[in-house]
Design an enzyme around this catalytic site. Structure first.
Site, PDB file in Angstrom:
ATOM      1  N   ILE A   1      -0.243  -0.286  -4.131  1.00 32.14           N
ATOM      2  CA  ILE A   1      -0.424   0.748  -5.173  1.00 32.14           C
ATOM      3  C   ILE A   1       0.937   1.383  -5.482  1.00 32.14           C
ATOM      4  O   ILE A   1       1.598   1.874  -4.564  1.00 32.14           O
ATOM      5  CB  ILE A   1      -1.387   1.864  -4.698  1.00 32.14           C
ATOM      6  CG1 ILE A   1      -2.740   1.292  -4.307  1.00 32.14           C
ATOM      7  CG2 ILE A   1      -1.533   2.936  -5.767  1.00 32.14           C
ATOM      8  CD1 ILE A   1      -3.694   2.332  -3.725  1.00 32.14           C
TER       9      ILE A   1
ATOM     10  N   ASP B   1       0.359   6.934  11.325  1.00 31.52           N
ATOM     11  CA  ASP B   1       0.843   6.190  10.153  1.00 31.52           C
ATOM     12  C   ASP B   1       0.447   6.917   8.861  1.00 31.52           C
ATOM     13  O   ASP B   1       1.263   7.066   7.944  1.00 31.52           O
ATOM     14  CB  ASP B   1       0.240   4.772  10.183  1.00 31.52           C
ATOM     15  CG  ASP B   1       0.624   3.965   8.960  1.00 31.52           C
ATOM     16  OD1 ASP B   1       1.769   3.481   8.900  1.00 31.52           O
ATOM     17  OD2 ASP B   1      -0.216   3.836   8.044  1.00 31.52           O
TER      18      ASP B   1
ATOM     19  N   GLY C   1      -2.728  -9.088   9.838  1.00 38.07           N
ATOM     20  CA  GLY C   1      -1.404  -8.471   9.630  1.00 38.07           C
ATOM     21  C   GLY C   1      -1.458  -7.055   9.088  1.00 38.07           C
ATOM     22  O   GLY C   1      -0.489  -6.574   8.516  1.00 38.07           O
TER      23      GLY C   1
ATOM     24  N   GLY D   1       0.615   0.397   0.373  1.00 34.98           N
ATOM     25  CA  GLY D   1       0.761  -1.042   0.108  1.00 34.98           C
ATOM     26  C   GLY D   1       1.070  -1.368  -1.335  1.00 34.98           C
ATOM     27  O   GLY D   1       2.126  -1.022  -1.859  1.00 34.98           O
TER      28      GLY D   1
ATOM     29  N   LYS E   1       2.904   8.672   5.928  1.00 36.50           N
ATOM     30  CA  LYS E   1       2.780   8.428   4.480  1.00 36.50           C
ATOM     31  C   LYS E   1       2.512   9.742   3.732  1.00 36.50           C
ATOM     32  O   LYS E   1       3.058   9.976   2.648  1.00 36.50           O
ATOM     33  CB  LYS E   1       1.651   7.427   4.227  1.00 36.50           C
ATOM     34  CG  LYS E   1       1.966   6.030   4.767  1.00 36.50           C
ATOM     35  CD  LYS E   1       0.716   5.168   4.813  1.00 36.50           C
ATOM     36  CE  LYS E   1       1.000   3.748   5.235  1.00 36.50           C
ATOM     37  NZ  LYS E   1      -0.218   2.997   5.573  1.00 36.50           N
TER      38      LYS E   1
HETATM   39  P1  NDP Z   1       6.311  -7.476  11.982  1.00 37.48           P
HETATM   40  O1  NDP Z   1       6.250  -7.033  13.409  1.00 37.48           O
HETATM   41  O2  NDP Z   1       5.418  -8.557  11.525  1.00 37.48           O
HETATM   42  O3  NDP Z   1       7.820  -7.915  11.652  1.00 37.48           O
HETATM   43  C1  NDP Z   1       8.943  -7.233  12.129  1.00 37.48           C
HETATM   44  C2  NDP Z   1      10.149  -8.138  11.969  1.00 37.48           C
HETATM   45  O4  NDP Z   1      11.323  -7.442  12.367  1.00 37.48           O
HETATM   46  C3  NDP Z   1      10.084  -9.409  12.828  1.00 37.48           C
HETATM   47  O5  NDP Z   1      10.609 -10.503  12.138  1.00 37.48           O
HETATM   48  C4  NDP Z   1      10.983  -9.063  14.018  1.00 37.48           C
HETATM   49  O6  NDP Z   1      11.595 -10.212  14.605  1.00 37.48           O
HETATM   50  C5  NDP Z   1      12.032  -8.203  13.337  1.00 37.48           C
HETATM   51  N1  NDP Z   1      12.666  -7.292  14.284  1.00 37.48           N
HETATM   52  C6  NDP Z   1      12.046  -6.292  14.966  1.00 37.48           C
HETATM   53  N2  NDP Z   1      12.947  -5.676  15.770  1.00 37.48           N
HETATM   54  C7  NDP Z   1      14.129  -6.298  15.579  1.00 37.48           C
HETATM   55  C8  NDP Z   1      15.430  -6.152  16.121  1.00 37.48           C
HETATM   56  N3  NDP Z   1      15.689  -5.217  17.049  1.00 37.48           N
HETATM   57  N4  NDP Z   1      16.406  -6.965  15.710  1.00 37.48           N
HETATM   58  C9  NDP Z   1      16.171  -7.924  14.783  1.00 37.48           C
HETATM   59  N5  NDP Z   1      14.953  -8.125  14.217  1.00 37.48           N
HETATM   60  C10 NDP Z   1      13.945  -7.324  14.621  1.00 37.48           C
HETATM   61  O7  NDP Z   1       6.101  -6.156  11.119  1.00 37.48           O
HETATM   62  P2  NDP Z   1       5.583  -6.057   9.609  1.00 37.48           P
HETATM   63  O8  NDP Z   1       6.211  -7.098   8.790  1.00 37.48           O
HETATM   64  O9  NDP Z   1       4.110  -5.898   9.617  1.00 37.48           O
HETATM   65  O10 NDP Z   1       6.154  -4.613   9.213  1.00 37.48           O
HETATM   66  C11 NDP Z   1       7.501  -4.422   8.846  1.00 37.48           C
HETATM   67  C12 NDP Z   1       7.667  -3.029   8.236  1.00 37.48           C
HETATM   68  O11 NDP Z   1       6.832  -2.916   7.091  1.00 37.48           O
HETATM   69  C13 NDP Z   1       7.260  -1.878   9.157  1.00 37.48           C
HETATM   70  O12 NDP Z   1       8.072  -0.766   8.887  1.00 37.48           O
HETATM   71  C14 NDP Z   1       5.819  -1.586   8.723  1.00 37.48           C
HETATM   72  O13 NDP Z   1       5.432  -0.263   9.009  1.00 37.48           O
HETATM   73  C15 NDP Z   1       5.943  -1.812   7.237  1.00 37.48           C
HETATM   74  N6  NDP Z   1       4.712  -2.113   6.524  1.00 37.48           N
HETATM   75  C16 NDP Z   1       3.874  -3.071   6.991  1.00 37.48           C
HETATM   76  C17 NDP Z   1       2.734  -3.393   6.284  1.00 37.48           C
HETATM   77  C18 NDP Z   1       1.762  -4.431   6.740  1.00 37.48           C
HETATM   78  O14 NDP Z   1       0.691  -4.525   6.127  1.00 37.48           O
HETATM   79  N7  NDP Z   1       2.068  -5.225   7.764  1.00 37.48           N
HETATM   80  C19 NDP Z   1       2.416  -2.715   5.024  1.00 37.48           C
HETATM   81  C20 NDP Z   1       3.386  -1.730   4.612  1.00 37.48           C
HETATM   82  C21 NDP Z   1       4.483  -1.453   5.358  1.00 37.48           C
HETATM   83  P3  NDP Z   1      10.701 -11.325  15.364  1.00 37.48           P
HETATM   84  O15 NDP Z   1       9.895 -11.968  14.272  1.00 37.48           O
HETATM   85  O16 NDP Z   1      11.671 -12.270  15.956  1.00 37.48           O
HETATM   86  O17 NDP Z   1       9.860 -10.575  16.338  1.00 37.48           O
HETATM   87  N1  HSE Z   2      -0.655  -0.411   9.210  1.00 39.27           N
HETATM   88  C1  HSE Z   2      -0.587   0.048   7.876  1.00 39.27           C
HETATM   89  C2  HSE Z   2      -1.992   0.264   7.364  1.00 39.27           C
HETATM   90  C3  HSE Z   2       0.122  -0.944   7.018  1.00 39.27           C
HETATM   91  O1  HSE Z   2      -2.938  -0.267   7.954  1.00 39.27           O
HETATM   92  O2  HSE Z   2      -2.187   0.974   6.370  1.00 39.27           O
HETATM   93  C4  HSE Z   2       0.315  -0.483   5.585  1.00 39.27           C
HETATM   94  O3  HSE Z   2       1.201   0.588   5.535  1.00 39.27           O
END
Ligand code: NDP
Ligand code: HSE
Length: 448
Positions: free
Chosen positions: A144, A209, A195, A142, A213
């Protein structure tokens, strides 16, 4: 691709593919500091568009309807977009989008650890061939800045150990279970609401996951993409409130950790992610909630521990925005270049200097919990099996269960090979007097 100039104003055009928890966080914070950022960088920052699956969904962060798309490739191809933020997750369409953008010479910023882990070699090669750039700070831990630390600040070091808490969800669950006595399911609901949890939550709960990493960290430290078959990947589903309490009785706290060790003399390395007992006086034992902590032991710097929020909208947005700034500097020709041909040659050569250790070569300290039928001589049978495998017991606590004919035994061992412990467990599972499958956890004692 470089930043286009029109009327003497440099323009950075952002295409955000994925506008969920992270994507919205990025634009929310970037929009709030845009003016300052623009003045500082001497660039106009423009959100060209975002891409989502469902364009009609109500979102926390509002942007004009005309900027919302559903075809990522169209957004990537838009000539006004020179920075693509891949924040959608997954490894199929995300890979396609990433490679497409890089082949067009664009800069890609990503938070997608699954993608880097599974397709990093291909992506990095494409970067070095096509001259774009790929930033992925948010993919590990995240907020860091661990990736920057490894490739820049700590570049002088060879790392004998990188050990840390790198899954925020698991740490949040274990912390609240311990401190509030809550059940796993209750805390998981909160983690989802906040989230922290992946779209496929088994990635968090089963350790995958953290494995993704750890593979990224191992590549940056040792130049090796470690395949899953050479690793130990365990999640936290088997850890109970009782185990958390028993570990405290022993002077340990249970944390889900990733451990990457390299033995320079023997030329091998290990990578594992699993729940482990950490002595209460260590920094990592006090990294709680959604926080992550990574302890790196380098031959020059000694041990350095970085702690910060490891998941959630704001911490992740902070890392992604840092990368966007690097992306802008790259487009201006002012940034430090990473993933060049010489970088990749360096990593390849480094990775070739070592192999993965075998279970006979991996030494660990263990904690065991098992239930025994209350009969005379049953403990002796267990200790005989441990002795046969040369497993030396450090400490034992026995708990009676009033009114039942069973007792719970917990013990810790001195360091022993993984292979010996596996053989002992196979024998223990066959004993009629051992009532459930014994729980085995490793004990981790980082430098600080
Ligand atoms: P979310 O599920 O909240 O968001 C995913 C987004 O991608 C949504 O807006 C979704 O659209 C869109 N999406 C998914 N599939 C498609 C597609 N086929 N076509 C177009 N748009 C698409 O995920 P996060 O924001 O939590 O995570 C995003 C990335 O970040 C992931 O790789 C995750 O591992 C990484 N990550 C997440 C963290 C966290 O704390 N949440 C921390 C660090 C990394 P719609 O909104 O319409 O469904
Ligand atoms: N699902 C991941 C976690 C998000 O809980 O660490 C950050 O990569």
């Amino acid at each position: 691709m470089s930043i286009p100039t029109s009327s003497n104003t440099l323009k950075a055009g952002l295409g955000i593919v994925g506008f969920g928890t992270v994507g919205q966080g990025v634009w929310k914070h970037l929009a709030a500091t845009k003016k300052n950022m623009e003045n500082r960088l001497g660039v106009k920052i423009e959100l060209i568009g975002v891409c989502v699956r469902n364009p009609d969904r109500q979102r926390e962060v509002r942007i004009p309807r005309t900027a919302i798309h559903t075809d990522p490739c169209k957004l990537v191809d838009d000539p006004r977009v020179n920075i693509v933020c891949e924040l959608m997750g997954g490894t199929t369409l995300a890979r396609e989008v990433t490679l497409r953008a890089l082949r067009l010479g664009k800069v890609v910023v990503s938070a997608n650890k699954a993608l880097v882990c599974e397709h990093g070699a291909e992506i990095f090669k494409t970067v070095s061939k096509c001259g774009g750039q790929y930033f992925f700070e948010a993919s590990v831990a995240g907020g860091i800045p661990i990736i920057k630390s490894l490739r820049e600040g700590l570049v002088a070091n060879r790392f004998s150990e990188i050990a840390g808490i790198i899954n925020g969800t698991c740490n949040y669950l274990l912390t609240r279970m311990e401190k509030e006595g809550l059940s796993y399911e209750t805390v998981l609901k909160d983690a989802r609401r906040l989230g922290y949890v992946e779209a496929d939550e088994s990635l968090d709960l089963d350790g995958v996951d953290a494995y993704h990493k750890a593979v990224i960290l191992a590549f940056l430290a040792h130049g090796k993409w470690v395949p899953r078959k050479n690793t130990l990947v365990e999640g936290i589903r088997a850890v109970t409130l009782e185990d958390i309490q028993r570990a405290l009785d022993f002077g340990y706290r249970i944390k889900h950790v990733a451990v990457i060790r390299r033995d320079f003399a023997k030329g091998h390395m290990t990578l594992g992610v699993y729940p482990a007992l950490i002595p209460l006086d260590k920094v990592l034992a006090r990294v709680d909630g959604v926080y992550n902590g990574i302890s790196l032991t380098g031959d020059v710097v000694g041990t350095t521990t970085l702690v910060g929020r490891g998941a959630g909208q704001d911490a992740t947005a902070s890392a992604v925005i840092g990368d966007i700034v690097d992306a802008i500097r790259t487009l201006k020709g002012a940034a430090f270049k990473f993933l060049t041909r010489t970088d990749l040659d360096f990593y390849t050569a480094l990775g070739q200097t070592m192999r993965m250790a075998t279970p006979d070569e991996i030494q660990s300290q263990f904690y065991l919990r098992f239930s025994l039928r209350d009969e005379s001589g049953v403990s002796a049978e267990v200790y005989r099996i441990l002795a046969e495998e040369k497993i030396s017991v450090a400490r034992v606590i026995q708990y009676e269960h009033a009114g039942t004919r069973r007792g719970t035994h917990t013990l810790s061992t001195y360091p022993v090979s993984e292979a010996s412990m596996e053989r002992a467990l196979r024998k223990l599972r066959k004993l009629r007097t051992v009532l459930e499958t014994p729980l085995v956890l490793r004990i981790l004692s980082p430098e600080n």
